[in-house]
Design a protein around this motif. Structure first.
Motif, PDB file in Angstrom:
ATOM      1  N   LEU A  45       0.825  -1.207   0.000  1.00 54.45           N
ATOM      2  CA  LEU A  45       0.000   0.000   0.000  1.00 54.45           C
ATOM      3  C   LEU A  45       0.860   1.258   0.000  1.00 54.45           C
ATOM      4  CD1 LEU A  45      -2.836  -1.007   2.498  1.00 54.45           C
ATOM      5  CD2 LEU A  45      -3.010  -0.732   0.010  1.00 54.45           C
ATOM      6  N   LEU A  46       2.028   1.171   0.608  1.00 54.87           N
ATOM      7  CA  LEU A  46       2.934   2.310   0.615  1.00 54.87           C
ATOM      8  C   LEU A  46       3.282   2.746  -0.798  1.00 54.87           C
ATOM      9  CD1 LEU A  46       4.717   4.187   2.331  1.00 54.87           C
ATOM     10  CD2 LEU A  46       6.501   2.448   2.230  1.00 54.87           C
ATOM     11  N   TYR A  47       3.289   1.793  -1.711  1.00 59.25           N
ATOM     12  CA  TYR A  47       3.704   2.110  -3.070  1.00 59.25           C
ATOM     13  C   TYR A  47       2.556   2.489  -4.002  1.00 59.25           C
ATOM     14  CZ  TYR A  47       8.471   1.985  -2.148  1.00 59.25           C
ATOM     15  OH  TYR A  47       9.686   2.352  -1.648  1.00 59.25           O
ATOM     16  N   THR A  48       1.475   2.978  -3.396  1.00 53.51           N
ATOM     17  CA  THR A  48       0.572   3.822  -4.162  1.00 53.51           C
ATOM     18  C   THR A  48       1.141   5.241  -4.200  1.00 53.51           C
ATOM     19  OG1 THR A  48      -0.731   4.310  -2.180  1.00 53.51           O
ATOM     20  CG2 THR A  48      -1.452   2.455  -3.544  1.00 53.51           C
ATOM     21  N   ALA A  49       2.198   5.484  -3.428  1.00 50.28           N
ATOM     22  CA  ALA A  49       2.832   6.804  -3.368  1.00 50.28           C
ATOM     23  C   ALA A  49       3.318   7.329  -4.716  1.00 50.28           C
ATOM     24  CB  ALA A  49       3.992   6.763  -2.370  1.00 50.28           C
TER      25      ALA A  49
ATOM     26  N   ALA B 255      -0.423  -1.059 -11.233  1.00 49.16           N
ATOM     27  CA  ALA B 255      -1.207  -2.263 -11.514  1.00 49.16           C
ATOM     28  C   ALA B 255      -0.669  -3.448 -10.711  1.00 49.16           C
ATOM     29  CB  ALA B 255      -1.168  -2.581 -13.008  1.00 49.16           C
ATOM     30  N   GLY B 256       0.657  -3.547 -10.631  1.00 47.87           N
ATOM     31  CA  GLY B 256       1.253  -4.619  -9.839  1.00 47.87           C
ATOM     32  C   GLY B 256       0.899  -4.511  -8.372  1.00 47.87           C
TER      33      GLY B 256
ATOM     34  N   ALA C  38      -1.338 -12.186  -6.563  1.00 47.38           N
ATOM     35  CA  ALA C  38      -0.460 -11.229  -5.891  1.00 47.38           C
ATOM     36  C   ALA C  38       0.987 -11.404  -6.331  1.00 47.38           C
ATOM     37  CB  ALA C  38      -0.576 -11.391  -4.378  1.00 47.38           C
ATOM     38  N   LEU C  39       1.401 -12.637  -6.568  1.00 50.29           N
ATOM     39  CA  LEU C  39       2.761 -12.881  -7.054  1.00 50.29           C
ATOM     40  C   LEU C  39       2.962 -12.274  -8.442  1.00 50.29           C
ATOM     41  CD1 LEU C  39       3.356 -16.544  -5.865  1.00 50.29           C
ATOM     42  CD2 LEU C  39       4.443 -14.469  -4.989  1.00 50.29           C
ATOM     43  N   LEU C  40       1.922 -12.315  -9.265  1.00 46.67           N
ATOM     44  CA  LEU C  40       1.992 -11.667 -10.576  1.00 46.67           C
ATOM     45  C   LEU C  40       2.196 -10.169 -10.404  1.00 46.67           C
ATOM     46  CD1 LEU C  40       1.714 -11.580 -13.646  1.00 46.67           C
ATOM     47  CD2 LEU C  40      -0.779 -11.500 -13.344  1.00 46.67           C
ATOM     48  N   GLY C  41       1.491  -9.601  -9.456  1.00 47.70           N
ATOM     49  CA  GLY C  41       1.667  -8.181  -9.175  1.00 47.70           C
ATOM     50  C   GLY C  41       3.074  -7.857  -8.725  1.00 47.70           C
ATOM     51  N   ALA C  42       3.648  -8.718  -7.879  1.00 45.06           N
ATOM     52  CA  ALA C  42       5.027  -8.508  -7.418  1.00 45.06           C
ATOM     53  C   ALA C  42       5.999  -8.547  -8.594  1.00 45.06           C
ATOM     54  CB  ALA C  42       5.394  -9.578  -6.394  1.00 45.06           C
ATOM     55  N   ALA C  43       5.752  -9.455  -9.532  1.00 44.11           N
ATOM     56  CA  ALA C  43       6.611  -9.545 -10.715  1.00 44.11           C
ATOM     57  C   ALA C  43       6.538  -8.267 -11.545  1.00 44.11           C
ATOM     58  CB  ALA C  43       6.207 -10.756 -11.558  1.00 44.11           C
ATOM     59  N   LEU C  44       5.350  -7.675 -11.662  1.00 47.29           N
ATOM     60  CA  LEU C  44       5.200  -6.429 -12.402  1.00 47.29           C
ATOM     61  C   LEU C  44       5.965  -5.291 -11.721  1.00 47.29           C
ATOM     62  CD1 LEU C  44       1.409  -6.500 -13.394  1.00 47.29           C
ATOM     63  CD2 LEU C  44       3.382  -6.949 -14.861  1.00 47.29           C
ATOM     64  N   VAL C  45       5.896  -5.262 -10.395  1.00 45.70           N
ATOM     65  CA  VAL C  45       6.573  -4.189  -9.656  1.00 45.70           C
ATOM     66  C   VAL C  45       8.083  -4.274  -9.821  1.00 45.70           C
ATOM     67  CG1 VAL C  45       7.060  -3.286  -7.352  1.00 45.70           C
ATOM     68  CG2 VAL C  45       4.722  -3.899  -7.985  1.00 45.70           C
TER      69      VAL C  45
ATOM     70  N   LEU D 220       4.858   7.314 -17.889  1.00 51.16           N
ATOM     71  CA  LEU D 220       3.458   7.015 -17.579  1.00 51.16           C
ATOM     72  C   LEU D 220       3.172   5.521 -17.654  1.00 51.16           C
ATOM     73  CD1 LEU D 220       1.707   9.957 -19.464  1.00 51.16           C
ATOM     74  CD2 LEU D 220       1.890   9.640 -16.987  1.00 51.16           C
ATOM     75  N   LEU D 221       3.758   4.855 -18.646  1.00 54.92           N
ATOM     76  CA  LEU D 221       3.556   3.416 -18.784  1.00 54.92           C
ATOM     77  C   LEU D 221       4.170   2.673 -17.603  1.00 54.92           C
ATOM     78  CD1 LEU D 221       2.647   0.938 -20.358  1.00 54.92           C
ATOM     79  CD2 LEU D 221       4.819   1.025 -21.612  1.00 54.92           C
ATOM     80  N   THR D 222       5.382   3.068 -17.220  1.00 57.65           N
ATOM     81  CA  THR D 222       6.034   2.412 -16.088  1.00 57.65           C
ATOM     82  C   THR D 222       5.242   2.620 -14.800  1.00 57.65           C
ATOM     83  OG1 THR D 222       8.179   2.787 -17.134  1.00 57.65           O
ATOM     84  CG2 THR D 222       8.186   2.231 -14.800  1.00 57.65           C
ATOM     85  N   MET D 223       4.739   3.837 -14.595  1.00 59.76           N
ATOM     86  CA  MET D 223       3.914   4.097 -13.416  1.00 59.76           C
ATOM     87  C   MET D 223       2.650   3.249 -13.436  1.00 59.76           C
ATOM     88  SD  MET D 223       4.169   8.230 -13.070  1.00 59.76           S
ATOM     89  CE  MET D 223       2.707   8.186 -12.023  1.00 59.76           C
ATOM     90  N   PHE D 224       2.039   3.140 -14.606  1.00 66.07           N
ATOM     91  CA  PHE D 224       0.814   2.347 -14.718  1.00 66.07           C
ATOM     92  C   PHE D 224       1.077   0.883 -14.378  1.00 66.07           C
ATOM     93  CE2 PHE D 224      -1.862  -0.478 -17.255  1.00 66.07           C
ATOM     94  CZ  PHE D 224      -3.118  -0.115 -16.807  1.00 66.07           C
ATOM     95  N   VAL D 225       2.160   0.330 -14.919  1.00 74.85           N
ATOM     96  CA  VAL D 225       2.490  -1.073 -14.654  1.00 74.85           C
ATOM     97  C   VAL D 225       2.800  -1.285 -13.172  1.00 74.85           C
ATOM     98  CG1 VAL D 225       4.148  -2.919 -15.127  1.00 74.85           C
ATOM     99  CG2 VAL D 225       3.287  -1.497 -17.000  1.00 74.85           C
ATOM    100  N   THR D 226       3.525  -0.328 -12.578  1.00 76.35           N
ATOM    101  CA  THR D 226       3.853  -0.430 -11.151  1.00 76.35           C
ATOM    102  C   THR D 226       2.601  -0.409 -10.293  1.00 76.35           C
ATOM    103  OG1 THR D 226       5.981   0.655 -11.515  1.00 76.35           O
ATOM    104  CG2 THR D 226       5.133   0.626  -9.253  1.00 76.35           C
TER     105      THR D 226
END
Length: 293
Positions: A109-113, A142-143, A274-281, A134-140
């Motif tokens: 949640l901290l990394y909605t920052a 989303a992850g 959630a692991l997929l999200g971690a991979a995106l981040v 913008l794309l990198t922020m979106f992917v982050t």
């Protein structure tokens, strides 16, 4: 400049990205330290209080040794305000988020920052938000969302957990514009030697103090040195040569570190989603570091 941290005149961009990643790894330990502290009988706000006090002591020693120039006038006022928001509220909210939802969720949640940081960087520093950023922020983001939605064993997605987690993100985002403006003038040791004790004073009225064992004191000292003093030190080196938005995206490695350690130490198992999200981040963080080379 007298009092500034000793940085190379031309730090390679990739080196700057690696410094930000190192800081993110150290910050990823915060939830782990908080969980262990809770098991030793320490309340979240006491953990936050001692992190600020002891971390401030390390920075004060650094500032004295290097004869750092301290902020005055308006700069001092801004440092006081940052201490109350970026230390008192941020440190306290983050530890409460760890207690309510677990180390993994709090760090995620901290990394909605970065969403807050992007707007701040654009408005205050006129930093360009191109398609790649913008794309990198979106992917982050989303992850981060996938990690939050996916949940898992030992991860509690509750109202208080979300509230404290998002509050920590909002106040954490203030660190980027503050550091961008004032680190170049004074250096981190001088600023944090003041901001952290001020933050501790802001937490003191709300803190209940418990009797602490040697293990508890050792844990608090480790948190103050590694996840506060050393993390801010290496982060400030990297921030001088990266735009605030890019630095915030690279630092999104932190929730991945927290999630892996929480799974190993506290059985906070993330779901496949959630692991997929971690991979995106982590993929976004590494791609941004490579792009800076």
């Amino acid at each position: 400049m007298k009092g500034a941290m000793p940085v190379p005149r031309a730090t390679p961009p990739l080196t700057s990205a690696l410094l930000i990643m190192t800081a993110a790894t150290l910050w990823g330990l915060l939830g782990i330290f908080g969980k262990f502290a809770g098991s030793l009988g320490l309340a979240p706000l006491e953990v936050a209080f001692w992190r600020a006090v002891l971390g401030g002591a390390f920075f004060a020693a650094h500032a004295v040794i290097t004869r750092a120039r301290l902020p005055k006038g308006k700069d001092l006022l801004m440092t006081v305000l940052f201490g109350l928001s970026g230390v008192s509220v941020f440190y306290g909210a983050y530890q409460l988020a760890v207690r309510e939802g677990g180390a993994s969720l709090a760090s995620v949640l901290l990394y909605t920052a970065p969403a807050f940081v992007a707007v701040i960087g654009w408005r205050l520093f006129e930093e360009r938000l191109g398609r790649a950023e913008l794309l990198t922020m979106f992917v982050t983001i989303a992850g981060v969302a996938l990690i939050s939605v996916g949940g898992g064993t030992g991860v509690r997605v509750t109202g208080p957990a979300l509230m404290f987690g998002l509050l920590s993100a909002l106040t954490y985002a203030l660190y980027y514009p503050y550091g961008k403006v004032y680190f170049a003038r004074y250096g981190a040791p001088a600023l944090l030697a003041l901001a952290l004790p001020i933050g501790a004073l802001g937490l003191a009225p709300f803190t209940t103090f418990a009797e602490k064992s040697f293990a508890a004191w050792s844990l608090l000292l480790a948190m103050a040195f590694f996840s506060t003093y050393l993390a801010y030190f290496v982060y400030s080196l990297g921030l001088r040569h990266l735009p605030t938005t890019r630095a915030s995206v690279i630092a999104a490695l932190e929730p991945v570190v927290a999630a892996v350690l929480a799974a190993a130490l506290f059985a906070e198992r993330l779901s496949p989603l959630a692991l997929l999200g971690a991979a995106l981040v982590i993929g976004s963080a590494l791609w941004m570091g490579r792009r800076e080379a």
